[in-house]
Design a protein around this motif. Structure first.
Motif, PDB file in Angstrom:
ATOM      1  N   GLU A  38       3.335  53.346  92.074  1.00  0.00           N
ATOM      2  CA  GLU A  38       4.800  53.429  92.024  1.00  0.00           C
ATOM      3  C   GLU A  38       5.401  52.338  92.895  1.00  0.00           C
ATOM      4  OE1 GLU A  38       8.489  56.541  92.966  1.00  0.00           O
ATOM      5  OE2 GLU A  38       6.466  56.959  93.700  1.00  0.00           O
ATOM      6  N   VAL A  39       6.386  51.622  92.353  1.00  0.00           N
ATOM      7  CA  VAL A  39       7.035  50.525  93.071  1.00  0.00           C
ATOM      8  C   VAL A  39       8.529  50.511  92.731  1.00  0.00           C
ATOM      9  CG1 VAL A  39       4.966  49.052  93.145  1.00  0.00           C
ATOM     10  CG2 VAL A  39       6.550  48.884  91.211  1.00  0.00           C
ATOM     11  N   GLU A  40       9.289  49.771  93.539  1.00  0.00           N
ATOM     12  CA  GLU A  40      10.697  49.511  93.243  1.00  0.00           C
ATOM     13  C   GLU A  40      10.991  48.037  93.464  1.00  0.00           C
ATOM     14  OE1 GLU A  40      13.058  53.680  94.291  1.00  0.00           O
ATOM     15  OE2 GLU A  40      12.885  52.117  95.817  1.00  0.00           O
ATOM     16  N   ALA A  41      11.747  47.444  92.557  1.00  0.00           N
ATOM     17  CA  ALA A  41      12.124  46.034  92.664  1.00  0.00           C
ATOM     18  C   ALA A  41      13.462  45.898  93.380  1.00  0.00           C
ATOM     19  CB  ALA A  41      12.212  45.409  91.275  1.00  0.00           C
ATOM     20  N   TYR A  42      13.575  44.847  94.205  1.00  0.00           N
ATOM     21  CA  TYR A  42      14.822  44.559  94.911  1.00  0.00           C
ATOM     22  C   TYR A  42      15.103  43.065  94.850  1.00  0.00           C
ATOM     23  CZ  TYR A  42      15.058  49.296  96.634  1.00  0.00           C
ATOM     24  OH  TYR A  42      15.158  50.664  96.686  1.00  0.00           O
ATOM     25  N   GLY A  43      16.354  42.730  94.566  1.00  0.00           N
ATOM     26  CA  GLY A  43      16.762  41.336  94.451  1.00  0.00           C
ATOM     27  C   GLY A  43      17.301  40.784  95.753  1.00  0.00           C
ATOM     28  N   GLY A  44      18.430  40.054  95.661  1.00  0.00           N
ATOM     29  CA  GLY A  44      18.920  39.356  96.839  1.00  0.00           C
ATOM     30  C   GLY A  44      20.429  39.239  96.901  1.00  0.00           C
ATOM     31  N   PRO A  45      20.916  38.161  97.536  1.00  0.00           N
ATOM     32  CA  PRO A  45      22.351  37.982  97.773  1.00  0.00           C
ATOM     33  C   PRO A  45      23.131  37.728  96.477  1.00  0.00           C
ATOM     34  CG  PRO A  45      21.024  36.580  99.224  1.00  0.00           C
ATOM     35  CD  PRO A  45      20.112  37.111  98.173  1.00  0.00           C
ATOM     36  N   PRO A  46      24.465  37.836  96.561  1.00  0.00           N
ATOM     37  CA  PRO A  46      25.302  37.634  95.374  1.00  0.00           C
ATOM     38  C   PRO A  46      25.176  36.245  94.752  1.00  0.00           C
ATOM     39  CG  PRO A  46      26.556  38.698  97.118  1.00  0.00           C
ATOM     40  CD  PRO A  46      25.246  38.277  97.721  1.00  0.00           C
ATOM     41  N   ASP A  47      24.868  35.228  95.559  1.00  0.00           N
ATOM     42  CA  ASP A  47      24.773  33.871  95.023  1.00  0.00           C
ATOM     43  C   ASP A  47      23.372  33.520  94.534  1.00  0.00           C
ATOM     44  OD1 ASP A  47      23.548  33.817  97.491  1.00  0.00           O
ATOM     45  OD2 ASP A  47      24.573  32.010  98.217  1.00  0.00           O
ATOM     46  N   GLY A  48      22.474  34.483  94.550  1.00  0.00           N
ATOM     47  CA  GLY A  48      21.115  34.235  94.076  1.00  0.00           C
ATOM     48  C   GLY A  48      20.955  34.618  92.614  1.00  0.00           C
ATOM     49  N   PRO A  49      19.769  34.416  92.064  1.00  0.00           N
ATOM     50  CA  PRO A  49      19.546  34.713  90.640  1.00  0.00           C
ATOM     51  C   PRO A  49      19.481  36.201  90.324  1.00  0.00           C
ATOM     52  CG  PRO A  49      17.519  33.980  91.687  1.00  0.00           C
ATOM     53  CD  PRO A  49      18.595  33.796  92.699  1.00  0.00           C
ATOM     54  N   TRP A  50      19.233  37.047  91.341  1.00  0.00           N
ATOM     55  CA  TRP A  50      19.097  38.488  91.112  1.00  0.00           C
ATOM     56  C   TRP A  50      19.962  39.260  92.110  1.00  0.00           C
ATOM     57  CZ3 TRP A  50      14.325  35.897  92.602  1.00  0.00           C
ATOM     58  CH2 TRP A  50      13.750  35.221  91.521  1.00  0.00           C
ATOM     59  N   PRO A  51      21.284  39.175  92.005  1.00  0.00           N
ATOM     60  CA  PRO A  51      22.160  39.871  92.957  1.00  0.00           C
ATOM     61  C   PRO A  51      21.854  41.368  92.983  1.00  0.00           C
ATOM     62  CG  PRO A  51      23.414  38.394  91.527  1.00  0.00           C
ATOM     63  CD  PRO A  51      22.040  38.475  90.958  1.00  0.00           C
ATOM     64  N   ASP A  52      21.739  41.913  94.193  1.00  0.00           N
ATOM     65  CA  ASP A  52      21.355  43.318  94.314  1.00  0.00           C
ATOM     66  C   ASP A  52      21.966  43.903  95.582  1.00  0.00           C
ATOM     67  OD1 ASP A  52      20.174  45.797  94.342  1.00  0.00           O
ATOM     68  OD2 ASP A  52      18.105  45.075  94.414  1.00  0.00           O
ATOM     69  N   HIS A  58      20.908  41.379 100.718  1.00  0.00           N
ATOM     70  CA  HIS A  58      22.164  41.167  99.996  1.00  0.00           C
ATOM     71  C   HIS A  58      23.198  40.421 100.837  1.00  0.00           C
ATOM     72  CE1 HIS A  58      25.196  41.845  96.954  1.00  0.00           C
ATOM     73  NE2 HIS A  58      26.012  42.399  97.848  1.00  0.00           N
ATOM     74  N   ARG A  59      23.203  40.668 102.148  1.00  0.00           N
ATOM     75  CA  ARG A  59      24.198  40.022 103.011  1.00  0.00           C
ATOM     76  C   ARG A  59      23.696  38.709 103.596  1.00  0.00           C
ATOM     77  NH1 ARG A  59      26.953  45.046 106.397  1.00  0.00           N
ATOM     78  NH2 ARG A  59      27.695  46.202 104.550  1.00  0.00           N
ATOM     79  N   GLY A  60      22.575  38.220 103.139  1.00  0.00           N
ATOM     80  CA  GLY A  60      22.051  36.954 103.610  1.00  0.00           C
ATOM     81  C   GLY A  60      20.858  37.112 104.528  1.00  0.00           C
ATOM     82  N   ARG A  61      20.321  35.986 104.911  1.00  0.00           N
ATOM     83  CA  ARG A  61      19.109  35.965 105.717  1.00  0.00           C
ATOM     84  C   ARG A  61      19.380  36.422 107.148  1.00  0.00           C
ATOM     85  NH1 ARG A  61      14.453  31.669 105.251  1.00  0.00           N
ATOM     86  NH2 ARG A  61      13.214  32.140 107.087  1.00  0.00           N
ATOM     87  N   SER A  62      18.442  37.192 107.697  1.00  0.00           N
ATOM     88  CA  SER A  62      18.521  37.646 109.077  1.00  0.00           C
ATOM     89  C   SER A  62      17.109  37.682 109.647  1.00  0.00           C
ATOM     90  CB  SER A  62      19.155  39.040 109.152  1.00  0.00           C
ATOM     91  OG  SER A  62      18.301  40.003 108.550  1.00  0.00           O
ATOM     92  N   THR A  63      17.008  37.979 110.925  1.00  0.00           N
ATOM     93  CA  THR A  63      15.691  38.103 111.542  1.00  0.00           C
ATOM     94  C   THR A  63      14.886  39.196 110.868  1.00  0.00           C
ATOM     95  OG1 THR A  63      16.567  37.352 113.666  1.00  0.00           O
ATOM     96  CG2 THR A  63      14.460  38.515 113.707  1.00  0.00           C
ATOM     97  N   ARG A  64      15.568  40.291 110.516  1.00  0.00           N
ATOM     98  CA  ARG A  64      14.881  41.433 109.923  1.00  0.00           C
ATOM     99  C   ARG A  64      14.314  41.116 108.543  1.00  0.00           C
ATOM    100  NH1 ARG A  64      17.541  46.807 107.219  1.00  0.00           N
ATOM    101  NH2 ARG A  64      15.828  48.270 107.568  1.00  0.00           N
ATOM    102  N   ASN A  65      15.099  40.450 107.688  1.00  0.00           N
ATOM    103  CA  ASN A  65      14.688  40.284 106.295  1.00  0.00           C
ATOM    104  C   ASN A  65      14.153  38.901 105.957  1.00  0.00           C
ATOM    105  OD1 ASN A  65      16.864  38.485 105.878  1.00  0.00           O
ATOM    106  ND2 ASN A  65      18.231  40.109 105.201  1.00  0.00           N
ATOM    107  N   ALA A  66      13.864  38.081 106.961  1.00  0.00           N
ATOM    108  CA  ALA A  66      13.473  36.691 106.720  1.00  0.00           C
ATOM    109  C   ALA A  66      12.292  36.553 105.766  1.00  0.00           C
ATOM    110  CB  ALA A  66      13.156  36.007 108.052  1.00  0.00           C
ATOM    111  N   VAL A  67      11.359  37.497 105.803  1.00  0.00           N
ATOM    112  CA  VAL A  67      10.181  37.414 104.933  1.00  0.00           C
ATOM    113  C   VAL A  67      10.583  37.451 103.462  1.00  0.00           C
ATOM    114  CG1 VAL A  67       8.034  38.578 104.269  1.00  0.00           C
ATOM    115  CG2 VAL A  67       8.656  38.397 106.671  1.00  0.00           C
ATOM    116  N   MET A  68      11.654  38.162 103.138  1.00  0.00           N
ATOM    117  CA  MET A  68      12.109  38.241 101.746  1.00  0.00           C
ATOM    118  C   MET A  68      12.525  36.877 101.216  1.00  0.00           C
ATOM    119  SD  MET A  68      14.312  41.790 101.496  1.00  0.00           S
ATOM    120  CE  MET A  68      14.428  41.682  99.716  1.00  0.00           C
TER     121      MET A  68
END
Length: 209
Positions: A38-52, A58-68
């Motif tokens: 079982e998995v779930e897909a997650y996209g990215g910021p509004p200006d990316g190809p998969w807004p989510d 979604h709110r941009g790059r940060s220390t927490r989500n940098a790996v994404m």
């Protein structure tokens, strides 16, 4: 297959990760191998190809989500509600945020080790049911954030299945935005798959995208 296979959109990557083998540990810590069901897909910021709007990125790059935002095939770990560790695998081309949350797995080897970590009274199908339980059973921690899961020397490793799975899809669990998006995928016939729970903060079914 290698991380290049995951340099694609999050839905395709999620389908590729279903049925994959996930292995962690070894040596004195005990090795556990599980099959992802079982998995779930997650996209990215509004200006990316998969807004989510449900994604951590979604709110941009940060220390927490940098790996994404990095290269595909990296483990992105975070604490849910400050308690449970959850594990994702980054996907998409480098610089484009996306990831796949690992929601449930079937323990195939190291069941005794997983049971020691989860508790003697936990039923076998529940050992790695749910993102937090999966990480607990496989001893995935915040220290594993950023590791390359396709590196043979990595403490957490993934081997994609030789043939694609034929999954069922449905809305993601517990998200309050984009709640109807059918980006959760699972394999039929597995009691390890978690139950669907809609967030009480989500709009009525059919109102959210």
């Amino acid at each position: 297959m290698s991380s290049r296979a995951l340099s694609t959109d999050p839905v395709t990557a999620a389908r590729l990760l279903l049925g994959a083998t996930l292995t962690s540990g070894g040596g004195t810590t005990g090795e556990v191998t599980a099959r992802i069901v079982e998995v779930e897909a997650y996209g990215g910021p509004p200006d990316g190809p998969w807004p989510d709007p449900a994604s951590h990125s979604h709110r941009g790059r940060s220390t927490r989500n940098a790996v994404m935002f990095g290269s595909a095939g990296r483990l992105y770990t975070y604490r849910s509600h400050g308690i449970h560790i959850c594990a994702n695998i980054s996907c998409g081309p480098g610089g484009t945020a996306a990831a796949v949350l690992l929601r449930a797995a079937v323990i195939e080897r190291g069941i005794g080790v997983a049971r020691q970590r989860r508790g003697a009274l936990v039923a076998e199908p529940a050992l790695a049911r749910g993102p937090g339980n999966l990480c607990s059973a496989l001893a995935i921690t915040m220290d594993h954030n950023g590791v390359d899961v396709f590196d043979a020397a990595s403490p957490v490793r993934v081997r994609l299945a030789d043939s694609p799975a034929d999954p069922i899809c449905g809305p993601r669990v517990g998200v309050s935005v984009a709640a109807d998006r059918p980006w959760r995928f699972w394999l039929a016939g597995h009691p390890e798959v978690s139950a669907y729970r809609r967030s009480p903060r989500a709009p009525l079914p059919g109102v959210s995208d």
